[in-house]
Design an enzyme around this catalytic site. Structure first.
Site, PDB file in Angstrom:
ATOM      1  N   GLU A 253       0.865  -1.192   0.000  1.00 53.52           N
ATOM      2  CA  GLU A 253       0.000   0.000   0.000  1.00 53.52           C
ATOM      3  C   GLU A 253       0.903   1.244   0.000  1.00 53.52           C
ATOM      4  O   GLU A 253       1.970   1.224   0.610  1.00 53.52           O
ATOM      5  CB  GLU A 253      -0.829  -0.020   1.297  1.00 53.52           C
ATOM      6  CG  GLU A 253      -1.676   1.216   1.558  1.00 53.52           C
ATOM      7  CD  GLU A 253      -2.230   1.245   3.001  1.00 53.52           C
ATOM      8  OE1 GLU A 253      -1.491   0.919   3.963  1.00 53.52           O
ATOM      9  OE2 GLU A 253      -3.400   1.615   3.161  1.00 53.52           O
TER      10      GLU A 253
ATOM     11  N   ASN B 226      -6.679   6.582  -1.384  1.00 55.72           N
ATOM     12  CA  ASN B 226      -5.650   5.567  -1.158  1.00 55.72           C
ATOM     13  C   ASN B 226      -5.994   4.439  -2.133  1.00 55.72           C
ATOM     14  O   ASN B 226      -6.979   3.737  -1.946  1.00 55.72           O
ATOM     15  CB  ASN B 226      -5.718   5.103   0.308  1.00 55.72           C
ATOM     16  CG  ASN B 226      -4.585   4.179   0.681  1.00 55.72           C
ATOM     17  OD1 ASN B 226      -3.925   3.603  -0.175  1.00 55.72           O
ATOM     18  ND2 ASN B 226      -4.369   4.026   1.978  1.00 55.72           N
TER      19      ASN B 226
ATOM     20  N   LYS C 225      -9.439   2.626  -1.478  1.00 58.39           N
ATOM     21  CA  LYS C 225      -9.622   2.044  -0.137  1.00 58.39           C
ATOM     22  C   LYS C 225     -10.914   2.501   0.519  1.00 58.39           C
ATOM     23  O   LYS C 225     -11.194   3.708   0.605  1.00 58.39           O
ATOM     24  CB  LYS C 225      -8.418   2.404   0.734  1.00 58.39           C
ATOM     25  CG  LYS C 225      -8.381   1.725   2.102  1.00 58.39           C
ATOM     26  CD  LYS C 225      -7.047   2.036   2.766  1.00 58.39           C
ATOM     27  CE  LYS C 225      -6.887   1.400   4.119  1.00 58.39           C
ATOM     28  NZ  LYS C 225      -5.570   1.719   4.716  1.00 58.39           N
TER      29      LYS C 225
ATOM     30  N   GLU D  45      -5.310   8.762   8.104  1.00 57.19           N
ATOM     31  CA  GLU D  45      -5.958   8.355   6.842  1.00 57.19           C
ATOM     32  C   GLU D  45      -7.352   8.960   6.702  1.00 57.19           C
ATOM     33  O   GLU D  45      -7.786   9.284   5.605  1.00 57.19           O
ATOM     34  CB  GLU D  45      -6.026   6.829   6.740  1.00 57.19           C
ATOM     35  CG  GLU D  45      -4.669   6.190   6.487  1.00 57.19           C
ATOM     36  CD  GLU D  45      -4.807   4.736   6.083  1.00 57.19           C
ATOM     37  OE1 GLU D  45      -5.419   4.456   5.051  1.00 57.19           O
ATOM     38  OE2 GLU D  45      -4.276   3.876   6.816  1.00 57.19           O
TER      39      GLU D  45
ATOM     40  N   CYS E 217      -4.792  -2.877   2.959  1.00 57.43           N
ATOM     41  CA  CYS E 217      -4.440  -2.833   4.371  1.00 57.43           C
ATOM     42  C   CYS E 217      -5.590  -3.121   5.319  1.00 57.43           C
ATOM     43  O   CYS E 217      -5.992  -4.252   5.492  1.00 57.43           O
ATOM     44  CB  CYS E 217      -3.754  -1.523   4.707  1.00 57.43           C
ATOM     45  SG  CYS E 217      -2.876  -1.652   6.282  1.00 57.43           S
TER      46      CYS E 217
ATOM     47  N   ASN F 279       0.420  -1.149   5.291  1.00 59.21           N
ATOM     48  CA  ASN F 279       1.391  -0.469   6.165  1.00 59.21           C
ATOM     49  C   ASN F 279       0.800  -0.600   7.554  1.00 59.21           C
ATOM     50  O   ASN F 279      -0.204   0.059   7.861  1.00 59.21           O
ATOM     51  CB  ASN F 279       1.497   1.032   5.866  1.00 59.21           C
ATOM     52  CG  ASN F 279       2.250   1.359   4.599  1.00 59.21           C
ATOM     53  OD1 ASN F 279       3.428   1.689   4.627  1.00 59.21           O
ATOM     54  ND2 ASN F 279       1.556   1.299   3.474  1.00 59.21           N
TER      55      ASN F 279
HETATM   56  N1  CDV Z   1      -2.660   1.362   6.747  1.00 57.86           N
HETATM   57  C1  CDV Z   1      -3.584   0.715   7.502  1.00 57.86           C
HETATM   58  O1  CDV Z   1      -4.737   0.558   7.086  1.00 57.86           O
HETATM   59  N2  CDV Z   1      -3.175   0.283   8.731  1.00 57.86           N
HETATM   60  C2  CDV Z   1      -4.101  -0.347   9.638  1.00 57.86           C
HETATM   61  C3  CDV Z   1      -3.913   0.057  11.075  1.00 57.86           C
HETATM   62  C4  CDV Z   1      -2.728  -0.493  11.731  1.00 57.86           C
HETATM   63  C5  CDV Z   1      -4.106   1.479  11.345  1.00 57.86           C
HETATM   64  C6  CDV Z   1      -4.099  -1.849   9.559  1.00 57.86           C
HETATM   65  O2  CDV Z   1      -5.185  -2.417   9.682  1.00 57.86           O
HETATM   66  O3  CDV Z   1      -3.047  -2.471   9.445  1.00 57.86           O
END
Ligand code: CDV
Length: 313
Positions: free
Chosen positions: A47, A107, A124, A143, A169, A194
């Site tokens: 990501e 995203n 996203k 985010e 993610c 991430n």
């Molecule tokens: N980039 C993400 O979506 N991270 C989320 C959390 C850790 C904020 C995740 O679900 O990994």
């Protein structure tokens, strides 16, 4: 692509704020070449692959972060990755921050086939974190401030003859995502992530970070009879620590390949899409066994509420 092929997950070690796109793309190309040498015909990148994970930074003026966004894809800086992948005949999934011509911020991820053509796009949906500044924390997770909720839904796209679904993610933790993709016949779900160890307001034991990440991939794969491939940005990034654990999971729910480091690392799995079939024909034969008339609460209700009365007289 054949029903059986080699799939690579390209974990990317931390990207520091001073590292420019050119340097990052050079790293991505070297991961691509390593994947190709190991027989892979498709590569999954993380990501927001092209920059450091900038939602950790507070800026009063959001447009101060526009330099982290891509206004077109491919653009001149990313074109060498497209060119090299096309020359090698390798397709890929890539996550990046998208700034649309009408000024919207998403995203985003894309699917690129082995001829270099973009075959699918995802924005996203499950944006984690917060929109306001949190005081006294080592890093923000903004985010919800810097991105809009995706407006493309969860699409499944044909890439070199196979059906691929995408997410990003935090989406991987939500069972609805895999089910919506599986109902469209996805054979493979690919995602980048991430996952920082420290997220404001996110209470989880340190050991659970890796556990819940892998659990989500495994459950998604097994319960939907799909392959799942996940690539992380990992290790130290501007003082923040991101988990590793990039992995490929079979429809049995078993992890068949997993990164060992927290740096740039290629993980290759021998994927046979037909391994989904026994599950699709038995326990997870959706047409035979699903009872959606009993699932209406899933779309009618967002948050937890009171029990719905049951007449059992
Ligand atoms: N980039 C993400 O979506 N991270 C989320 C959390 C850790 C904020 C995740 O679900 O990994």
């Amino acid at each position: 692509m054949q029903r059986a092929f080699n799939l690579a997950v390209a974990q990317v070690g931390g990207i520091q704020p001073g590292e420019d796109r050119k340097a990052v793309v050079a790293r991505l190309i070297s991961l691509l070449e390593a994947s190709h040498r190991r027989g892979a015909s498709f590569v999954v990148y993380p990501e927001l692959t092209l920059t450091t994970f900038f939602p950790r930074y507070w800026r009063d003026d959001c447009s101060a972060l526009d330099s982290y966004f891509e206004r077109e894809m491919p653009n001149a800086e990313v074109q060498p990755l497209f060119d090299r992948a096309k020359a090698l005949g390798v397709g890929f999934y890539l996550g990046y921050a998208e700034l649309t011509p009408d000024g919207r911020h998403f995203n985003t991820s894309i699917l690129v086939d082995s001829t270099g053509a973009i075959r699918g796009k995802y924005r996203k949906v499950h944006l984690p974190g917060h929109a306001d500044r949190v005081e006294d924390v080592p890093a923000q997770h903004l985010e919800k401030r810097y991105f809009e909720v995706g407006d493309l839904g969860f699409g499944v796209f044909e890439v070199d003859g196979i059906r691929v679904g995408m997410c990003l993610c935090n989406d991987r933790r939500w069972p609805e995502v895999y089910r919506v993709l599986a109902l469209q016949g996805a054979d493979l779900v690919v995602l980048g992530y991430n996952t920082p160890m420290e997220v404001p307001g996110w209470r989880e034991e340190p050991h659970a970070k890796m556990e819940t990440h892998l659990l989500s991939l495994r459950a998604g794969a097994y319960q939907n009879a799909v392959w799942v491939a996940a690539a992380g940005k990992s290790g130290d990034e501007d003082g923040a620590h991101l988990i590793g654990g990039s992995a490929v999971v079979a429809p049995s729910g078993e992890i068949v390949a997993r990164a060992r480091s927290e740096g740039d690392e290629v993980v290759v799995a021998d994927v046979d899409l037909d391994l989904s079939e026994p599950y699709r024909q038995s326990v997870f034969n959706f047409a035979a066994h699903r009872r959606p008339e009993n699932y209406s609460l899933i779309v009618d209700r967002v948050g937890r509420g009171d029990p719905v009365p049951v007449d059992f007289s």
